[in-house]
Motif scaffolding. Structure first.
Motif, PDB file in Angstrom:
ATOM      1  N   VAL A  49       0.846  -1.201   0.000  1.00 29.01           N
ATOM      2  CA  VAL A  49       0.000   0.000   0.000  1.00 29.01           C
ATOM      3  C   VAL A  49       0.873   1.239   0.000  1.00 29.01           C
ATOM      4  CG1 VAL A  49      -1.670   1.321   1.379  1.00 29.01           C
ATOM      5  CG2 VAL A  49      -1.988  -1.124   1.045  1.00 29.01           C
ATOM      6  N   GLY A  50       1.954   1.228   0.774  1.00 25.90           N
ATOM      7  CA  GLY A  50       2.873   2.369   0.803  1.00 25.90           C
ATOM      8  C   GLY A  50       3.524   2.597  -0.543  1.00 25.90           C
ATOM      9  N   PHE A  51       3.916   1.504  -1.205  1.00 22.88           N
ATOM     10  CA  PHE A  51       4.540   1.612  -2.523  1.00 22.88           C
ATOM     11  C   PHE A  51       3.551   2.208  -3.532  1.00 22.88           C
ATOM     12  CE2 PHE A  51       5.576  -0.305  -6.657  1.00 22.88           C
ATOM     13  CZ  PHE A  51       6.831   0.215  -6.848  1.00 22.88           C
ATOM     14  N   LEU A  52       2.316   1.728  -3.538  1.00 23.74           N
ATOM     15  CA  LEU A  52       1.281   2.270  -4.444  1.00 23.74           C
ATOM     16  C   LEU A  52       1.010   3.740  -4.154  1.00 23.74           C
ATOM     17  CD1 LEU A  52      -1.299  -0.666  -4.636  1.00 23.74           C
ATOM     18  CD2 LEU A  52       0.240   0.136  -6.442  1.00 23.74           C
ATOM     19  N   PHE A  53       0.952   4.086  -2.917  1.00 27.90           N
ATOM     20  CA  PHE A  53       0.714   5.490  -2.524  1.00 27.90           C
ATOM     21  C   PHE A  53       1.857   6.374  -3.038  1.00 27.90           C
ATOM     22  CE2 PHE A  53       0.860   9.018   0.559  1.00 27.90           C
ATOM     23  CZ  PHE A  53      -0.408   9.551   0.331  1.00 27.90           C
ATOM     24  N   ALA A  54       3.089   5.873  -2.920  1.00 29.97           N
ATOM     25  CA  ALA A  54       4.251   6.628  -3.399  1.00 29.97           C
ATOM     26  C   ALA A  54       4.203   6.811  -4.902  1.00 29.97           C
ATOM     27  CB  ALA A  54       5.549   5.917  -2.987  1.00 29.97           C
ATOM     28  N   LEU A  55       3.793   5.762  -5.634  1.00 31.13           N
ATOM     29  CA  LEU A  55       3.680   5.879  -7.087  1.00 31.13           C
ATOM     30  C   LEU A  55       2.614   6.895  -7.491  1.00 31.13           C
ATOM     31  CD1 LEU A  55       3.936   2.168  -8.353  1.00 31.13           C
ATOM     32  CD2 LEU A  55       5.566   4.026  -8.725  1.00 31.13           C
ATOM     33  N   ILE A  56       1.526   6.865  -6.817  1.00 34.10           N
ATOM     34  CA  ILE A  56       0.416   7.782  -7.149  1.00 34.10           C
ATOM     35  C   ILE A  56       0.789   9.231  -6.856  1.00 34.10           C
ATOM     36  CG2 ILE A  56      -1.942   8.439  -6.511  1.00 34.10           C
ATOM     37  CD1 ILE A  56      -2.517   5.444  -6.091  1.00 34.10           C
ATOM     38  N   THR A  57       1.442   9.487  -5.745  1.00 32.50           N
ATOM     39  CA  THR A  57       1.786  10.864  -5.373  1.00 32.50           C
ATOM     40  C   THR A  57       2.928  11.432  -6.186  1.00 32.50           C
ATOM     41  OG1 THR A  57       3.169  10.085  -3.551  1.00 32.50           O
ATOM     42  CG2 THR A  57       0.877  10.656  -3.036  1.00 32.50           C
ATOM     43  N   ARG A  58       3.754  10.590  -6.822  1.00 34.37           N
ATOM     44  CA  ARG A  58       4.857  11.058  -7.645  1.00 34.37           C
ATOM     45  C   ARG A  58       4.360  11.746  -8.897  1.00 34.37           C
ATOM     46  NH1 ARG A  58       9.628   6.729  -8.471  1.00 34.37           N
ATOM     47  NH2 ARG A  58      10.537   6.955  -6.443  1.00 34.37           N
ATOM     48  N   ARG A  59       3.294  11.313  -9.440  1.00 32.31           N
ATOM     49  CA  ARG A  59       2.794  11.833 -10.710  1.00 32.31           C
ATOM     50  C   ARG A  59       2.127  13.101 -10.533  1.00 32.31           C
ATOM     51  NH1 ARG A  59       0.589   6.608 -13.914  1.00 32.31           N
ATOM     52  NH2 ARG A  59       2.513   5.484 -13.803  1.00 32.31           N
TER      53      ARG A  59
END
Length: 114
Positions: free
Chosen positions: A104-114
């Motif tokens: 979940v943390g990894f997905l959150f990081a990917l989403i916030t990068r964009r």
């Protein structure tokens, strides 16, 4: 034969007119009194109805407040229940829980990068 008006008949007609005027004045006074009484009665009835409506509004507001408090309490209990279930799940499967949290943390990081 023409009729002649004597002084006493003229006085009679004048008195009759004066009597009618005083009768009319008395009736007008009575009518004013009746209108005042009617206005008081209507005002009293309106006040009673207004008090009744205010009471109903207060009861409805109180019922709505009680219902909302019950809903808040139910939501709070449900949140506590979910928290206990989640905690129990984490304690019984700690590795799986850590992996899920990392994902979940990894997905959150990917989403916030964009």
């Amino acid at each position: 034969m023409p009729t002649t008006t004597t002084g006493s008949q003229s006085d009679f007609n004048r008195n009759r007119t004066d009597g009618s005027a005083s009768d009319i004045e008395a009736q007008l006074q009575q009518l004013r009194e009746d209108i005042r009484n009617l206005a008081r009665s209507v005002a009293a009835a309106g006040n009673e109805k207004a008090d009744e409506v205010k009471g109903k509004a207060r009861r409805a507001a109180s019922d709505a407040a009680d219902a909302s408090l019950q809903m808040v309490d139910a939501a709070r209990e449900q949140a506590k229940s979910l928290e206990r279930d989640l905690e129990r799940q984490i304690r019984s499967n700690p590795l799986q829980s850590v992996a899920i949290a990392a994902g979940v943390g990894f997905l959150f990081a990917l989403i916030t990068r964009r």
